[in-house]
Design a protein around this motif. Structure first.
Motif, PDB file in Angstrom:
ATOM      1  N   GLY A  34       0.843  -1.204   0.000  1.00  0.00           N
ATOM      2  CA  GLY A  34       0.000   0.000   0.000  1.00  0.00           C
ATOM      3  C   GLY A  34       0.869   1.242   0.000  1.00  0.00           C
ATOM      4  N   ALA A  35       1.108   1.835   1.161  1.00  0.00           N
ATOM      5  CA  ALA A  35       1.982   3.004   1.271  1.00  0.00           C
ATOM      6  C   ALA A  35       2.383   3.121   2.730  1.00  0.00           C
ATOM      7  N   VAL A  36       3.492   3.792   2.971  1.00  0.00           N
ATOM      8  CA  VAL A  36       3.946   3.945   4.353  1.00  0.00           C
ATOM      9  C   VAL A  36       4.131   5.417   4.698  1.00  0.00           C
ATOM     10  N   GLY A  37       4.169   5.687   6.010  1.00  0.00           N
ATOM     11  CA  GLY A  37       4.517   7.035   6.467  1.00  0.00           C
ATOM     12  C   GLY A  37       3.354   7.742   7.133  1.00  0.00           C
ATOM     13  N   GLY A  38       3.694   8.871   7.752  1.00  0.00           N
ATOM     14  CA  GLY A  38       2.671   9.673   8.409  1.00  0.00           C
ATOM     15  C   GLY A  38       3.298  10.533   9.475  1.00  0.00           C
ATOM     16  N   PRO A  39       2.589  11.597   9.878  1.00  0.00           N
ATOM     17  CA  PRO A  39       3.161  12.557  10.821  1.00  0.00           C
ATOM     18  C   PRO A  39       3.541  11.933  12.164  1.00  0.00           C
TER      19      PRO A  39
ATOM     20  N   PRO B 107       9.355   5.222   8.781  1.00  0.00           N
ATOM     21  CA  PRO B 107       8.643   4.258   7.940  1.00  0.00           C
ATOM     22  C   PRO B 107       9.309   4.052   6.578  1.00  0.00           C
ATOM     23  N   GLU B 108       9.852   5.142   5.983  1.00  0.00           N
ATOM     24  CA  GLU B 108      10.456   5.047   4.640  1.00  0.00           C
ATOM     25  C   GLU B 108      11.668   4.111   4.630  1.00  0.00           C
ATOM     26  N   ARG B 109      12.288   3.924   5.800  1.00  0.00           N
ATOM     27  CA  ARG B 109      13.400   2.955   5.899  1.00  0.00           C
ATOM     28  C   ARG B 109      12.923   1.566   5.488  1.00  0.00           C
TER      29      ARG B 109
ATOM     30  N   SER C 151      -4.020  12.960 -11.158  1.00  0.00           N
ATOM     31  CA  SER C 151      -3.944  12.625  -9.737  1.00  0.00           C
ATOM     32  C   SER C 151      -2.952  11.517  -9.483  1.00  0.00           C
ATOM     33  N   LEU C 152      -2.268  11.642  -8.341  1.00  0.00           N
ATOM     34  CA  LEU C 152      -1.391  10.555  -7.898  1.00  0.00           C
ATOM     35  C   LEU C 152      -2.193   9.276  -7.701  1.00  0.00           C
ATOM     36  N   GLY C 153      -3.465   9.439  -7.425  1.00  0.00           N
ATOM     37  CA  GLY C 153      -4.323   8.291  -7.138  1.00  0.00           C
ATOM     38  C   GLY C 153      -4.625   7.421  -8.343  1.00  0.00           C
TER      39      GLY C 153
ATOM     40  N   ILE D  77       1.929   4.741  -6.789  1.00  0.00           N
ATOM     41  CA  ILE D  77       3.078   5.633  -6.584  1.00  0.00           C
ATOM     42  C   ILE D  77       2.828   6.627  -5.450  1.00  0.00           C
ATOM     43  N   HIS D  78       1.564   6.749  -5.019  1.00  0.00           N
ATOM     44  CA  HIS D  78       1.287   7.753  -3.987  1.00  0.00           C
ATOM     45  C   HIS D  78       1.733   7.286  -2.604  1.00  0.00           C
ATOM     46  N   GLY D  79       1.711   8.233  -1.659  1.00  0.00           N
ATOM     47  CA  GLY D  79       2.064   7.908  -0.287  1.00  0.00           C
ATOM     48  C   GLY D  79       0.824   7.594   0.545  1.00  0.00           C
ATOM     49  N   SER D  80       0.961   7.773   1.860  1.00  0.00           N
ATOM     50  CA  SER D  80      -0.110   7.351   2.772  1.00  0.00           C
ATOM     51  C   SER D  80      -1.175   8.435   2.959  1.00  0.00           C
ATOM     52  N   ALA D  81      -0.988   9.584   2.300  1.00  0.00           N
ATOM     53  CA  ALA D  81      -1.975  10.684   2.294  1.00  0.00           C
ATOM     54  C   ALA D  81      -2.618  10.914   3.662  1.00  0.00           C
ATOM     55  N   PRO D  82      -1.828  11.338   4.661  1.00  0.00           N
ATOM     56  CA  PRO D  82      -2.406  11.517   6.004  1.00  0.00           C
ATOM     57  C   PRO D  82      -3.569  12.505   6.012  1.00  0.00           C
ATOM     58  N   ASP D  83      -3.594  13.449   5.042  1.00  0.00           N
ATOM     59  CA  ASP D  83      -4.672  14.455   5.049  1.00  0.00           C
ATOM     60  C   ASP D  83      -6.049  13.853   4.800  1.00  0.00           C
ATOM     61  N   ILE D  84      -6.106  12.673   4.137  1.00  0.00           N
ATOM     62  CA  ILE D  84      -7.432  12.086   3.888  1.00  0.00           C
ATOM     63  C   ILE D  84      -7.556  10.677   4.485  1.00  0.00           C
TER      64      ILE D  84
ATOM     65  N   ALA E 284      -9.996   8.044  -0.394  1.00  0.00           N
ATOM     66  CA  ALA E 284      -8.851   7.795  -1.288  1.00  0.00           C
ATOM     67  C   ALA E 284      -9.312   7.163  -2.594  1.00  0.00           C
ATOM     68  N   ASN E 285      -8.608   7.513  -3.648  1.00  0.00           N
ATOM     69  CA  ASN E 285      -8.847   6.881  -4.949  1.00  0.00           C
ATOM     70  C   ASN E 285      -8.117   5.525  -4.949  1.00  0.00           C
ATOM     71  N   PRO E 286      -8.834   4.419  -5.099  1.00  0.00           N
ATOM     72  CA  PRO E 286      -8.166   3.111  -5.043  1.00  0.00           C
ATOM     73  C   PRO E 286      -7.606   2.653  -6.390  1.00  0.00           C
TER      74      PRO E 286
END
Ligand code: NAD
Length: 370
Positions: free
Chosen positions: A72-77, A88-90, A259-261, A279-286, A292-294
């Motif tokens: 899926g994607a990793v990361g977040g504040p 997470p990016e590690r 869109s990245l989505g 290619i997108h990230g974890s989009a913490p804003d949404i 999210a666009n799947p």
């Protein structure tokens, strides 16, 4: 066909879009009579929280014992202030190393029904269809030393751009092979006017080109490539470049489709399972809002069916379903016009599944009358 698929949902919307892709794969398995066994693993921030590591060994083992990997994607504040070995990016960099992923393929294709979602004019983006082939094992991301230091008693820093010729030849060869199955043009992107590594890159591209007389080779400096992607993206067929240039150019190119989505990717392994991810990230804003666009994740699953399992018909069924759903006007909020009704992630997944099953019903009817 029976296949084991490692599923690493990761963080944020990674979890939401992965769930959608699995539902679509289950629909495909049912329709075409395949058995997909999903083996789940942790990666990224949620892996740090549960195990203290962004990529526990168990996850690597799950991937190695599978026929392909969906990520899926990793990361977040929540993990932004962690030391670098606990970010997470590690987990992403480590899984690329652990699975010997050497090439990242990012197809950029135009959807006529989405022309209004692109910031560029329709006449610039219509018919755009190219693939960025990014080298994944070398360059600045892995070169050593990479550290804070001091120079003449003052604070300084060093990162190392290191490539073995073999890594360069391998990725350029792949680009030529891919171009042979497409419009037979390779654009090799470098910075040969400044960097020694780029001069070796360019020489190697020339050497390999001699084996592919039917494929046109052009060299382009990375700064010009960044401009040409916006000015005239139709000129590209296969773009091949080193790790960091590829990272930046492929994100730039992602904007073309709106869109990245929308954008899938495939990372090919030298000797193990390939990995497929949006290619997108974890989009913490949404994240957590079912917005999210799947589609990028679902198209990544389609690439997995084609490239890892040779299931071309099944991959095309997914891709056609996505196109039909978009042509019918269904949109998630990232690709919708202001004011239009938008679908949630789960509603979009349901529409895509329904389109796959509709195709199946039509083909059954045609079969009965054949
Ligand atoms: P991002 O891709 O997560 O989001 C950028 C913007 O695009 C946001 O506004 C987001 O809402 C939107 N967006 C992205 N995917 C979308 C989708 N499927 N549907 C609708 N909208 C979507 O990039 P970012 O905000 O720079 O990074 C957020 C986190 O993701 C960071 O922690 C970053 O390190 C991580 N990241 C991870 C990966 C990966 O796992 N491969 C890639 C890029 C960023």
């Amino acid at each position: 066909m029976k296949k084991k698929i490692a599923v690493l949902p990761g963080d944020g919307i990674g979890k939401e879009v992965t769930r959608g892709a699995i539902e679509v794969l289950e629909a495909v398995a049912e329709r075409y009579d395949h058995l997909f066994q999903f083996q789940y693993g942790e990666i990224g921030g949620s892996a740090i929280d549960k195990t203290g590591s962004p990529l526990p060994d168990e996850t690597t083992e799950i991937c190695r014992s599978s026929d392909a990997v969906l990520l899926g994607a990793v990361g977040g504040p929540a993990w932004d202030d962690q030391p670098s070995n606990l970010r997470p990016e590690r987990g992403l960099l480590k899984i690329r190393k652990d699975l010997n992923l050497y090439a990242n393929l990012r197809p950029i294709s135009y959807y006529a029904s989405l022309s209004e979602a692109s910031p560029l004019r329709k006449e610039i983006i219509e018919e755009v269809d190219f693939v960025i082939v990014r080298e994944l094992t070398g360059g600045l991301y892995f070169g050593k030393p990479s550290e804070r230091t001091t120079y003449k008693g003052k604070e300084a820093v060093i990162d190392t751009l290191f490539y073995q010729k073999e890594e360069i030849s391998r990725i350029i060869e792949l680009a030529f092979q891919l171009a042979r199955s497409r419009r037979k043009k390779v654009t090799s992107v470098d910075k040969a006017n400044v960097l020694e590594s780029s001069r070796l890159w360019r020489e190697t591209a020339e050497e390999i080109s001699a084996k592919y007389p039917d494929v046109e080779l052009e060299h382009m400096l990375v700064d010009n490539a960044a401009m040409q992607l916006i000015r005239n993206p139709k000129q590209f067929d296969v773009v091949v470049t080193e790790n960091m240039f590829g990272d930046i150019l492929s994100d730039e190119a992602s904007v073309l489709t709106g869109s990245l989505g929308m954008l899938p990717s495939a990372s090919l392994s030298i000797n193990g399972p390939n990995l497929y991810e949006p290619i997108h990230g974890s989009a913490p804003d949404i994240a957590g809002t079912n917005a999210a666009n799947p589609i990028a994740m679902i198209l990544s699953a389609a690439s997995m069916l084609r490239l890892s399992f040779g299931l071309t018909e099944e991959a095309e069924a997914i891709e056609r379903a996505v196109k039909d759903v978009l042509d019918s006007g269904f949109r998630t909020s990232d690709i919708s016009k202001t004011g239009a009704r938008t679908l949630t992630t789960t509603e979009m997944v349901a529409e895509i599944k329904a389109a796959i099953l509709d195709q199946a019903a039509i083909s059954d009817i045609m079969g009965a009358y054949a």
